[in-house]
Design an enzyme around this catalytic site. Structure first.
Site, PDB file in Angstrom:
ATOM      1  N   GLU A 144       0.828  -1.207   0.000  1.00  0.00           N
ATOM      2  CA  GLU A 144       0.000   0.000   0.000  1.00  0.00           C
ATOM      3  C   GLU A 144       0.861   1.256   0.000  1.00  0.00           C
ATOM      4  O   GLU A 144       0.514   2.263  -0.625  1.00  0.00           O
ATOM      5  CB  GLU A 144      -0.943  -0.034   1.210  1.00  0.00           C
ATOM      6  CG  GLU A 144      -2.061  -1.057   1.035  1.00  0.00           C
ATOM      7  CD  GLU A 144      -2.691  -1.476   2.352  1.00  0.00           C
ATOM      8  OE1 GLU A 144      -2.060  -1.270   3.402  1.00  0.00           O
ATOM      9  OE2 GLU A 144      -3.815  -2.007   2.323  1.00  0.00           O
ATOM     10  N   PRO A 161       9.850 -15.227  -0.310  1.00  0.00           N
ATOM     11  CA  PRO A 161       8.681 -15.329   0.568  1.00  0.00           C
ATOM     12  C   PRO A 161       8.111 -13.958   0.895  1.00  0.00           C
ATOM     13  O   PRO A 161       8.859 -12.977   1.014  1.00  0.00           O
ATOM     14  CB  PRO A 161       9.234 -16.012   1.825  1.00  0.00           C
ATOM     15  CG  PRO A 161      10.695 -15.728   1.796  1.00  0.00           C
ATOM     16  CD  PRO A 161      11.092 -15.636   0.362  1.00  0.00           C
ATOM     17  N   GLU A 187      14.005  -5.644  -2.099  1.00  0.00           N
ATOM     18  CA  GLU A 187      14.823  -5.988  -3.269  1.00  0.00           C
ATOM     19  C   GLU A 187      14.041  -6.781  -4.313  1.00  0.00           C
ATOM     20  O   GLU A 187      14.637  -7.517  -5.101  1.00  0.00           O
ATOM     21  CB  GLU A 187      16.071  -6.755  -2.835  1.00  0.00           C
ATOM     22  CG  GLU A 187      17.058  -5.899  -2.057  1.00  0.00           C
ATOM     23  CD  GLU A 187      18.403  -6.585  -1.858  1.00  0.00           C
ATOM     24  OE1 GLU A 187      19.421  -5.921  -2.070  1.00  0.00           O
ATOM     25  OE2 GLU A 187      18.430  -7.780  -1.501  1.00  0.00           O
ATOM     26  N   ASN A 235      -0.284  -8.727  -5.666  1.00  0.00           N
ATOM     27  CA  ASN A 235      -0.350  -7.829  -6.818  1.00  0.00           C
ATOM     28  C   ASN A 235       0.576  -8.292  -7.946  1.00  0.00           C
ATOM     29  O   ASN A 235       1.779  -8.448  -7.737  1.00  0.00           O
ATOM     30  CB  ASN A 235       0.033  -6.410  -6.386  1.00  0.00           C
ATOM     31  CG  ASN A 235      -0.506  -5.364  -7.326  1.00  0.00           C
ATOM     32  OD1 ASN A 235      -0.509  -5.557  -8.530  1.00  0.00           O
ATOM     33  ND2 ASN A 235      -0.954  -4.258  -6.781  1.00  0.00           N
ATOM     34  N   PRO A 236       0.042  -8.494  -9.169  1.00  0.00           N
ATOM     35  CA  PRO A 236       0.868  -8.956 -10.286  1.00  0.00           C
ATOM     36  C   PRO A 236       1.478  -7.827 -11.108  1.00  0.00           C
ATOM     37  O   PRO A 236       2.174  -8.088 -12.089  1.00  0.00           O
ATOM     38  CB  PRO A 236      -0.152  -9.713 -11.152  1.00  0.00           C
ATOM     39  CG  PRO A 236      -1.407  -8.915 -10.983  1.00  0.00           C
ATOM     40  CD  PRO A 236      -1.401  -8.432  -9.540  1.00  0.00           C
ATOM     41  N   LEU A 237       1.225  -6.569 -10.737  1.00  0.00           N
ATOM     42  CA  LEU A 237       1.624  -5.467 -11.612  1.00  0.00           C
ATOM     43  C   LEU A 237       3.132  -5.251 -11.644  1.00  0.00           C
ATOM     44  O   LEU A 237       3.689  -4.892 -12.686  1.00  0.00           O
ATOM     45  CB  LEU A 237       0.903  -4.183 -11.194  1.00  0.00           C
ATOM     46  CG  LEU A 237      -0.629  -4.248 -11.253  1.00  0.00           C
ATOM     47  CD1 LEU A 237      -1.242  -2.911 -10.873  1.00  0.00           C
ATOM     48  CD2 LEU A 237      -1.105  -4.682 -12.636  1.00  0.00           C
TER      49      LEU A 237
END
Length: 442
Positions: free
Chosen positions: A68, A270, A313, A337-339
């Site tokens: 966020e 992870p 990183e 989130n895949p963006l």
């Protein structure tokens, strides 16, 4: 539940908070011992400020998590461009480190006060925000009530509400209405999110899209990137990122199945790096050779798994591959989130449980930049196909880039929606003398 009962329930919540306040100090001390709180800044969680309030307009911006926080960086920079001061609160040590790295002294960072009457009143009285902009999905009743009492506009940006949260709020509709109708504005990610916020009592609600699509790709250390690329050489790679419990084992299973055919390096990142010791133990029990980023281990030809157990990183790990499985989607629910992988140039794979990012995945899948796999066997087949089929991988990468272009524009829509609140503050800020002065408060 009637409106009167809802008000009684919220009053009970606040009174319970007052009763529990004496336990807040020991509770935070216990969390600090576990590394979940910044020991030196623990008092911030009780609403005590650690920095002076600058003179002039100030907006309280809150984001709970790293994701966020990343999503609202462009909006924060827009506020600063308008010379509006920002006190940015976050809830985790990880997000605080991110703020320090990405924003430095552009903002005043504080840990968010716990949602109890005295910490919240103390925080608001000191900082005297002209508005509160939040990108968190949770609703904190005491904070909402105290801001409303002072008639400070409460604005939700990049707002979304999960299936589970919507069902829970719907079961307590009057309580939801008593809280959501105190929002001055909700800027939702999607039409579905907007509809849900309206159903719960928020008004007005507009749709902007996902602010994350307007962020810059996560950065990386170019020297480190060159070092690891040299160590990897011509080996094929794929990554499993933002993984939750069970998905590291899934990645290990895929690795063992494909290694005889491809000799690939598997990168596992992870979602919570503090699980790295347990993950490494599990991987070694599977007979795999593990190199850890936190130890600066070398990637040798014998390395099976590169365990990305560092913070901040992701840009490095994603630039070491063109195939990324995004976790919390195969053995857990909600998705991640895949963006970021799409904007960096990865073909995106995901499990089926992606309710929290439904719109983003639907667009990526429709364009051809992402593919849904239902189980570990299907994941292994998809990874193998993309490892050995260059043109298919390149097609997905290009499609993901096209999808990201389609999704841009959320920042401009959000800023436009905020103009009635920001324009007066901008004028006031630019009329202020250019000498900052420390404020006081109690």
């Amino acid at each position: 539940m009637s409106g009167a009962v809802a008000r009684m329930a919220l009053a009970g919540y606040r009174l319970a908070g007052v009763a529990l306040y004496p336990l807040a100090g020991p509770y935070l001390a216990c969390r600090a011992m576990k590394g979940k709180e910044d020991r030196s800044r623990r008092l911030e969680r009780l609403g005590y400020a650690s920095q002076p309030r600058p003179r002039g307009p100030l907006v309280w911006v809150h984001s709970a998590s790293v994701g966020e926080t990343l999503s609202i960086l462009p909006l924060i920079r827009e506020l600063r461009r308008r010379e509006i001061h920002v006190v940015l609160t976050t809830g985790t040590v990880t997000s605080a480190a991110l703020v320090a790295a990405r924003l430095g002294d552009e903002v005043i960072h504080q840990y968010v006060p716990i949602d109890l009457k005295f910490p919240i009143k103390r925080f608001i009285a000191y900082w005297r925000p002209d508005a509160c902009i939040t990108a968190e999905s949770e609703i904190w009743p005491t904070t909402v009530a105290e801001l409303a009492r002072r008639r400070i506009p409460q604005i939700r940006v990049n707002a979304r509400i999960s299936d589970r949260s919507f069902a829970r709020w719907s079961n307590h509709a009057k309580v939801a209405e008593a809280l959501f109708d105190k929002m001055a504005l909700v800027v939702a990610q999607s039409d579905l999110d907007a509809e849900r916020f309206r159903d719960l009592g928020a008004w007005p609600v507009i749709v902007s899209g996902n602010l994350k699509s307007d962020t810059d790709p996560p950065p990386c250390d170019e020297l480190l990137l060159a070092k690891y690329k040299a160590e990897i050489g011509d080996r094929k790679t794929w990554a499993a990122i933002s993984t939750f419990d069970g998905e590291e084992m899934a990645a290990a299973t895929v690795h063992r199945a494909l290694k005889p055919k491809n000799g690939q390096l598997t990168i596992i990142v992870p979602r919570h790096p503090d699980r790295a010791d347990a993950i490494e133990t599990m991987l070694k029990e599977e007979g795999l050779v593990v190199a850890r980023r936190s130890r600066n281990d070398e990637l040798t030809p014998e390395t099976d798994i590169f365990l990305g157990d560092s913070i901040g990183e992701m840009g490095l790990y994603l630039r070491l591959t063109e195939i990324a499985f995004v976790g919390r989607s195969l053995t857990n629910e909600g998705g991640q989130n895949p963006l970021e992988p799409a904007m960096i140039g990865c073909a995106v794979l995901t499990g089926p449980n992606i309710q929290n990012f439904r719109d983003a995945y639907q667009h990526l899948v429709r364009k051809g930049g992402a593919r849904v796999v239902k189980d570990v066997e299907m994941l292994a087949k998809a990874v193998h196909y993309l490892l050995i089929t260059d043109h298919a991988r390149a097609r997905m990468v290009e499609a993901g880039a096209d999808a990201m272009e389609d999704l841009r524009g959320a920042l401009a829509k959000t800023v436009k929606a905020l103009e009635p609140y920001l324009n007066p503050l901008t004028v006031t800020a630019r009329l202020q003398p250019k000498v900052a002065a420390a404020g006081t408060g109690r």
